[in-house]
Design a protein around this motif. Structure first.
Motif, PDB file in Angstrom:
ATOM      1  N   LEU A 123      -0.954   3.808   6.977  1.00 34.73           N
ATOM      2  CA  LEU A 123      -2.025   4.484   5.934  1.00 34.73           C
ATOM      3  C   LEU A 123      -3.602   5.406   6.505  1.00 34.73           C
ATOM      4  O   LEU A 123      -3.542   5.198   7.526  1.00 34.73           O
ATOM      5  CB  LEU A 123      -2.894   2.796   5.419  1.00 34.73           C
ATOM      6  CG  LEU A 123      -2.376   1.888   5.274  1.00 34.73           C
ATOM      7  CD1 LEU A 123      -2.258   0.597   4.819  1.00 34.73           C
ATOM      8  CD2 LEU A 123      -1.110   2.238   3.809  1.00 34.73           C
ATOM      9  N   TYR A 143       0.902  -0.869   0.309  1.00 41.43           N
ATOM     10  CA  TYR A 143       0.084   0.688  -0.459  1.00 41.43           C
ATOM     11  C   TYR A 143       1.081   1.351   0.238  1.00 41.43           C
ATOM     12  O   TYR A 143       2.255   1.230   0.662  1.00 41.43           O
ATOM     13  CB  TYR A 143      -1.145  -0.278   1.204  1.00 41.43           C
ATOM     14  CG  TYR A 143      -2.337  -1.484   0.937  1.00 41.43           C
ATOM     15  CD1 TYR A 143      -3.485  -0.323   0.650  1.00 41.43           C
ATOM     16  CD2 TYR A 143      -2.177  -1.868   1.361  1.00 41.43           C
ATOM     17  CE1 TYR A 143      -4.412  -1.292  -0.174  1.00 41.43           C
ATOM     18  CE2 TYR A 143      -3.343  -3.246   0.956  1.00 41.43           C
ATOM     19  CZ  TYR A 143      -4.392  -2.833   0.357  1.00 41.43           C
ATOM     20  OH  TYR A 143      -5.523  -3.235   0.294  1.00 41.43           O
ATOM     21  N   GLU A 159      -9.580   5.181   4.314  1.00 40.07           N
ATOM     22  CA  GLU A 159     -10.304   3.754   3.519  1.00 40.07           C
ATOM     23  C   GLU A 159      -8.952   2.844   3.446  1.00 40.07           C
ATOM     24  O   GLU A 159      -9.082   1.931   3.315  1.00 40.07           O
ATOM     25  CB  GLU A 159      -9.980   5.259   2.460  1.00 40.07           C
ATOM     26  CG  GLU A 159     -11.117   4.645   1.091  1.00 40.07           C
ATOM     27  CD  GLU A 159     -11.091   5.463  -0.105  1.00 40.07           C
ATOM     28  OE1 GLU A 159     -10.905   4.801  -0.625  1.00 40.07           O
ATOM     29  OE2 GLU A 159     -11.686   6.223   0.504  1.00 40.07           O
ATOM     30  N   SER A 160      -7.556   3.434   2.649  1.00 42.33           N
ATOM     31  CA  SER A 160      -5.755   2.355   3.060  1.00 42.33           C
ATOM     32  C   SER A 160      -6.554   1.235   3.925  1.00 42.33           C
ATOM     33  O   SER A 160      -6.677  -0.460   3.455  1.00 42.33           O
ATOM     34  CB  SER A 160      -5.603   3.024   2.296  1.00 42.33           C
ATOM     35  OG  SER A 160      -5.694   4.026   0.802  1.00 42.33           O
TER      36      SER A 160
END
Length: 163
Positions: free
Chosen positions: A145, A97, A148-149
């Motif tokens: 993060l 990510y 949302e991630s």
């Protein structure tokens, strides 16, 4: 010594702040040997002691074939504008990510002889220094993060075959 098994997300040691190393004894020397053996495997930029189940402030690194370690690292400098860089973690296998990291980082610490060590740089080294010191503070990159991630990452973790 052979490389040590990497602890995975869910293991409490990964969420525990690591203790500073006091006396450099046979246990610490063995830990450094294990960290170096563990980071030499392909695709590994760094291994924190917590990732092999040891609650001490130490990590190894392997950046472009430059392999080393640092004891009691302290992140002393971050420079530049934070940018999103793809990041993964041995303790969260298979996930990558975009994570905000500074383009330059520097840590200070000691070696096995108690001598001062400074390690700094840009690019992957800067990212690894930030990532590994996070481990020693009980943080995973997933903790950095955006909401949302992180939600998407945790869904992926729950659906993984290793969790």
């Amino acid at each position: 010594m052979p490389e040590r098994q990497i602890r995975l997300l869910g293991d409490p040691v990964l969420k525990t702040r690591s203790e500073p190393i006091g006396t450099i004894d046979a246990r610490v020397r063995s830990l450094v040997e294990d960290l170096l053996d563990s980071v030499k495997l392909p695709g590994r930029a760094g291994v924190a002691a917590a990732q092999i189940g040891v609650n001490l402030r130490a990590f190894s690194y392997n950046i472009d074939g430059d392999i080393g370690y640092i004891l009691n690292p302290v992140l002393v400098e971050l420079a530049g504008e934070p940018e999103l860089v793809d990041e993964g973690c041995l303790s969260v296998p298979g996930l990558w990510y975009p994570t905000k990291r500074y383009p330059f980082a520097r840590v200070t610490g000691i070696d096995l002889d108690g001598n001062p060590v400074a390690l700094g740089g840009e690019g992957l080294l800067a990212q690894a220094l930030q990532h590994e010191t996070d481990h020693l503070d009980g943080l995973l990159y997933l903790d950095r993060l955006d909401k949302e991630s992180r939600r998407a990452a945790m869904k992926e973790v729950r659906e993984s075959d290793w969790f």
